[in-house]
Design a protein around this motif. Structure first.
Motif, PDB file in Angstrom:
ATOM      1  N   ASN A  79     -45.267  40.664  16.698  1.00 41.23           N
ATOM      2  CA  ASN A  79     -44.030  39.781  16.263  1.00 41.23           C
ATOM      3  C   ASN A  79     -44.161  39.143  14.925  1.00 41.23           C
ATOM      4  N   ARG A  80     -45.361  38.819  14.431  1.00 39.42           N
ATOM      5  CA  ARG A  80     -45.303  38.371  13.062  1.00 39.42           C
ATOM      6  C   ARG A  80     -45.106  39.424  12.099  1.00 39.42           C
ATOM      7  N   THR A  81     -45.382  40.546  12.156  1.00 39.20           N
ATOM      8  CA  THR A  81     -45.357  41.618  11.270  1.00 39.20           C
ATOM      9  C   THR A  81     -43.812  42.074  11.175  1.00 39.20           C
ATOM     10  N   GLY A  82     -42.977  41.765  10.183  1.00 37.00           N
ATOM     11  CA  GLY A  82     -41.762  42.006   9.674  1.00 37.00           C
ATOM     12  C   GLY A  82     -41.986  43.605   9.372  1.00 37.00           C
ATOM     13  N   MET A  83     -40.557  44.242   9.342  1.00 36.44           N
ATOM     14  CA  MET A  83     -40.367  45.732   8.955  1.00 36.44           C
ATOM     15  C   MET A  83     -40.462  45.413   7.108  1.00 36.44           C
ATOM     16  N   ASP A  84     -40.066  44.536   6.663  1.00 30.59           N
ATOM     17  CA  ASP A  84     -40.320  44.480   5.136  1.00 30.59           C
ATOM     18  C   ASP A  84     -41.881  44.341   5.044  1.00 30.59           C
ATOM     19  N   GLN A  85     -42.629  43.587   5.417  1.00 30.94           N
ATOM     20  CA  GLN A  85     -43.796  43.513   5.087  1.00 30.94           C
ATOM     21  C   GLN A  85     -44.500  44.998   5.383  1.00 30.94           C
ATOM     22  N   LEU A  86     -44.263  45.591   6.390  1.00 29.32           N
ATOM     23  CA  LEU A  86     -44.909  46.957   6.984  1.00 29.32           C
ATOM     24  C   LEU A  86     -44.518  47.993   6.174  1.00 29.32           C
ATOM     25  N   CYS A  87     -43.124  48.042   5.456  1.00 29.81           N
ATOM     26  CA  CYS A  87     -42.672  48.840   4.513  1.00 29.81           C
ATOM     27  C   CYS A  87     -43.699  48.732   3.195  1.00 29.81           C
ATOM     28  N   ALA A  88     -43.495  47.470   2.969  1.00 28.17           N
ATOM     29  CA  ALA A  88     -44.338  47.360   1.542  1.00 28.17           C
ATOM     30  C   ALA A  88     -45.676  47.745   1.916  1.00 28.17           C
ATOM     31  N   ALA A  89     -46.478  47.575   2.757  1.00 25.50           N
ATOM     32  CA  ALA A  89     -47.712  48.161   3.184  1.00 25.50           C
ATOM     33  C   ALA A  89     -47.873  49.482   3.139  1.00 25.50           C
ATOM     34  N   ALA A  90     -46.895  50.293   3.688  1.00 30.63           N
ATOM     35  CA  ALA A  90     -46.915  51.668   3.687  1.00 30.63           C
ATOM     36  C   ALA A  90     -46.186  52.167   2.703  1.00 30.63           C
ATOM     37  N   GLN A  91     -45.594  51.510   1.531  1.00 29.64           N
ATOM     38  CA  GLN A  91     -45.239  51.813   0.182  1.00 29.64           C
ATOM     39  C   GLN A  91     -44.090  52.904   0.770  1.00 29.64           C
ATOM     40  N   VAL A  92     -43.314  52.434   1.380  1.00 29.13           N
ATOM     41  CA  VAL A  92     -41.896  53.277   1.672  1.00 29.13           C
ATOM     42  C   VAL A  92     -40.743  52.579   1.681  1.00 29.13           C
ATOM     43  N   SER A  93     -39.749  52.849   1.581  1.00 29.26           N
ATOM     44  CA  SER A  93     -38.502  51.860   1.823  1.00 29.26           C
ATOM     45  C   SER A  93     -38.094  51.869   3.279  1.00 29.26           C
ATOM     46  N   LYS A  94     -37.230  50.734   3.533  1.00 33.15           N
ATOM     47  CA  LYS A  94     -36.867  50.563   4.821  1.00 33.15           C
ATOM     48  C   LYS A  94     -36.005  51.702   5.129  1.00 33.15           C
ATOM     49  N   ARG A  95     -35.177  52.223   4.370  1.00 35.02           N
ATOM     50  CA  ARG A  95     -34.551  53.604   4.946  1.00 35.02           C
ATOM     51  C   ARG A  95     -35.449  54.430   5.116  1.00 35.02           C
ATOM     52  N   THR A  96     -36.315  54.829   4.633  1.00 37.14           N
ATOM     53  CA  THR A  96     -37.451  55.890   4.909  1.00 37.14           C
ATOM     54  C   THR A  96     -37.968  55.646   6.325  1.00 37.14           C
ATOM     55  N   ALA A  97     -38.299  54.384   6.341  1.00 38.71           N
ATOM     56  CA  ALA A  97     -38.939  53.768   7.753  1.00 38.71           C
ATOM     57  C   ALA A  97     -37.801  54.028   8.982  1.00 38.71           C
ATOM     58  N   TYR A  98     -36.776  53.751   8.636  1.00 40.56           N
ATOM     59  CA  TYR A  98     -35.830  54.049   9.734  1.00 40.56           C
ATOM     60  C   TYR A  98     -35.250  55.483   9.966  1.00 40.56           C
ATOM     61  N   GLN A  99     -35.575  56.262   8.994  1.00 40.44           N
ATOM     62  CA  GLN A  99     -35.360  57.546   9.078  1.00 40.44           C
ATOM     63  C   GLN A  99     -36.429  58.196  10.109  1.00 40.44           C
ATOM     64  N   HIS A 100     -37.697  57.809   9.944  1.00 41.17           N
ATOM     65  CA  HIS A 100     -38.648  58.024  10.963  1.00 41.17           C
ATOM     66  C   HIS A 100     -38.902  57.441  12.335  1.00 41.17           C
ATOM     67  N   PHE A 101     -38.444  56.151  12.316  1.00 45.08           N
ATOM     68  CA  PHE A 101     -38.246  55.510  13.559  1.00 45.08           C
ATOM     69  C   PHE A 101     -37.177  54.457  13.753  1.00 45.08           C
ATOM     70  N   ALA A 102     -36.338  54.747  14.539  1.00 42.72           N
ATOM     71  CA  ALA A 102     -35.008  54.217  14.737  1.00 42.72           C
ATOM     72  C   ALA A 102     -34.991  52.939  14.725  1.00 42.72           C
ATOM     73  N   SER A 103     -36.185  52.045  15.243  1.00 40.83           N
ATOM     74  CA  SER A 103     -36.271  50.757  15.550  1.00 40.83           C
ATOM     75  C   SER A 103     -37.701  50.276  15.521  1.00 40.83           C
ATOM     76  N   LYS A 104     -37.750  49.134  15.306  1.00 44.56           N
ATOM     77  CA  LYS A 104     -39.176  48.465  15.439  1.00 44.56           C
ATOM     78  C   LYS A 104     -39.848  48.811  16.694  1.00 44.56           C
ATOM     79  N   ASP A 105     -39.048  48.817  17.697  1.00 46.19           N
ATOM     80  CA  ASP A 105     -39.649  48.977  18.926  1.00 46.19           C
ATOM     81  C   ASP A 105     -40.089  50.289  19.293  1.00 46.19           C
ATOM     82  N   GLU A 106     -39.368  51.391  18.738  1.00 45.62           N
ATOM     83  CA  GLU A 106     -39.715  52.769  18.682  1.00 45.62           C
ATOM     84  C   GLU A 106     -40.992  53.030  17.920  1.00 45.62           C
ATOM     85  N   LEU A 107     -41.198  52.157  16.896  1.00 44.21           N
ATOM     86  CA  LEU A 107     -42.259  52.142  16.038  1.00 44.21           C
ATOM     87  C   LEU A 107     -43.822  51.715  16.859  1.00 44.21           C
ATOM     88  N   VAL A 108     -43.291  50.539  17.677  1.00 42.86           N
ATOM     89  CA  VAL A 108     -44.362  49.656  18.227  1.00 42.86           C
ATOM     90  C   VAL A 108     -44.982  50.555  19.368  1.00 42.86           C
TER      91      VAL A 108
END
Length: 203
Positions: free
Chosen positions: A35-64
Motif C-alpha cells: 500500500n505504501r508503494t505507488g506506481m510512480d515510485q515503482l516505475c522510477a525504480a524499474a526505469q520505465v514509464s507508467k505507460r510501459t508499466a500499464y502495458q505489461h500490467f493492466a493495474s497495480k492489483d494485477e502486478l501484485v
C-alpha cells in the motif's frame, strides 16, 4: 530507441521492462509494503514509464498478483528436495530461516489487502496450502501416522515464527524448531525405517 518504440509489425521491444518492473516490486513491496508503494515510485525504480508499466500490467492489483506468483513456485524446493537429508531432517530444515529474512510476502500481502477475493489473496491461500501439503508429504515419507495433521501443525509454527520474528525483531525460529521437534517426535516413531539417511542400507 525508446522503451516502448515498436517495430513495423507493432511488436513491443525492450523485453527487459517486465522483469525490471517485477524486480522493483519484489524489492519495494517487501521493504515498505504494497500500500505504501505507488506506481510512480515503482516505475522510477524499474526505469520505465507508467505507460510501459500499464502495458505489461493492466493495474497495480494485477502486478501484485504476479509479484506473488513469481515467488518460490516449487514451494521451498531448497528444503523439501534435498536428497542429503532424511525426511525427519527435512521437516526440521524448514525452520532453518535466518531472522533477517523479510516477512513472508504471502502473509504480508494478505494482511495488507484485506480482500479474500483479491487474486493475490488467492495466490497466498494456494501457496500456504501447498507448503502444508509438502510438509504433510514429507511427514508421510518419514512414517507419521497422521501426516496431514503434522503438516498443518508445522505450517502454523513456521508462519507464527515468521510473524513473531518480525513483530518482536527477535529470532523466534529456534523456539519454533524446538516445538516442531517435540511434535515430530510424538508423531513419528524414532526408529522409523523411512527416517534413515538417504542411501543408508537396511540391516
Amino acid at each position: 530507441m525508446t522503451e516502448m518504440e515498436k517495430g513495423p509489425t507493432g511488436v513491443r521491444r525492450g523485453r527487459g521492462a517486465r522483469e525490471r518492473i517485477l524486480g522493483a516490486s519484489r524489492q519495494l513491496f517487501r521493504e515498505q509494503g504494497i500500500n505504501r508503494t505507488g506506481m510512480d515510485q515503482l516505475c522510477a525504480a524499474a526505469q520505465v514509464s507508467k505507460r510501459t508499466a500499464y502495458q505489461h500490467f493492466a493495474s497495480k492489483d494485477e502486478l501484485v498478483a504476479e509479484y506473488l506468483r513469481t515467488f518460490d513456485p516449487s514451494v521451498l524446493s531448497d528444503v523439501f528436495d534435498r536428497p542429503d537429508l532424511a525426511p525427519r531432517e527435512r521437516l526440521l530444515a524448514a525452520f532453518d530461516i535466518p531472522p533477517t529474512t523479510p516477512l513472508c510476502p504471502y502473509i504480508a500481502a494478505a494482511v495488507e489487502l484485506h480482500d479474500p477475493q483479491h487474486s493475490a489473496s488467492r495466490y497466498a491461500r494456494d501457496y500456504k496450502k501447498a507448503v502444508a501439503a509438502r510438509l504433510a508429504d514429507t511427514a508421510r515419507e518419514a512414517g507419521a501416522a497422521d501426516p496431514e495433521q503434522l503438516g498443518e501443525q508445522l505450517a502454523l509454527l513456521i508462519d507464527g515464527a515468521a510473524a513473531r520474528t518480525r513483530v518482536l525483531d527477535a529470532d523466534a525460529f529456534p523456539t519454533a524448531a524446538a516445538i516442531a521437534a517435540v511434535l515430530i517426535d510424538k508423531a513419528i516413531p524414532a526408529a522409523a525405517d523411512d527416517d534413515r539417511r538417504p542411501g543408508e542400507a537396511s540391516s
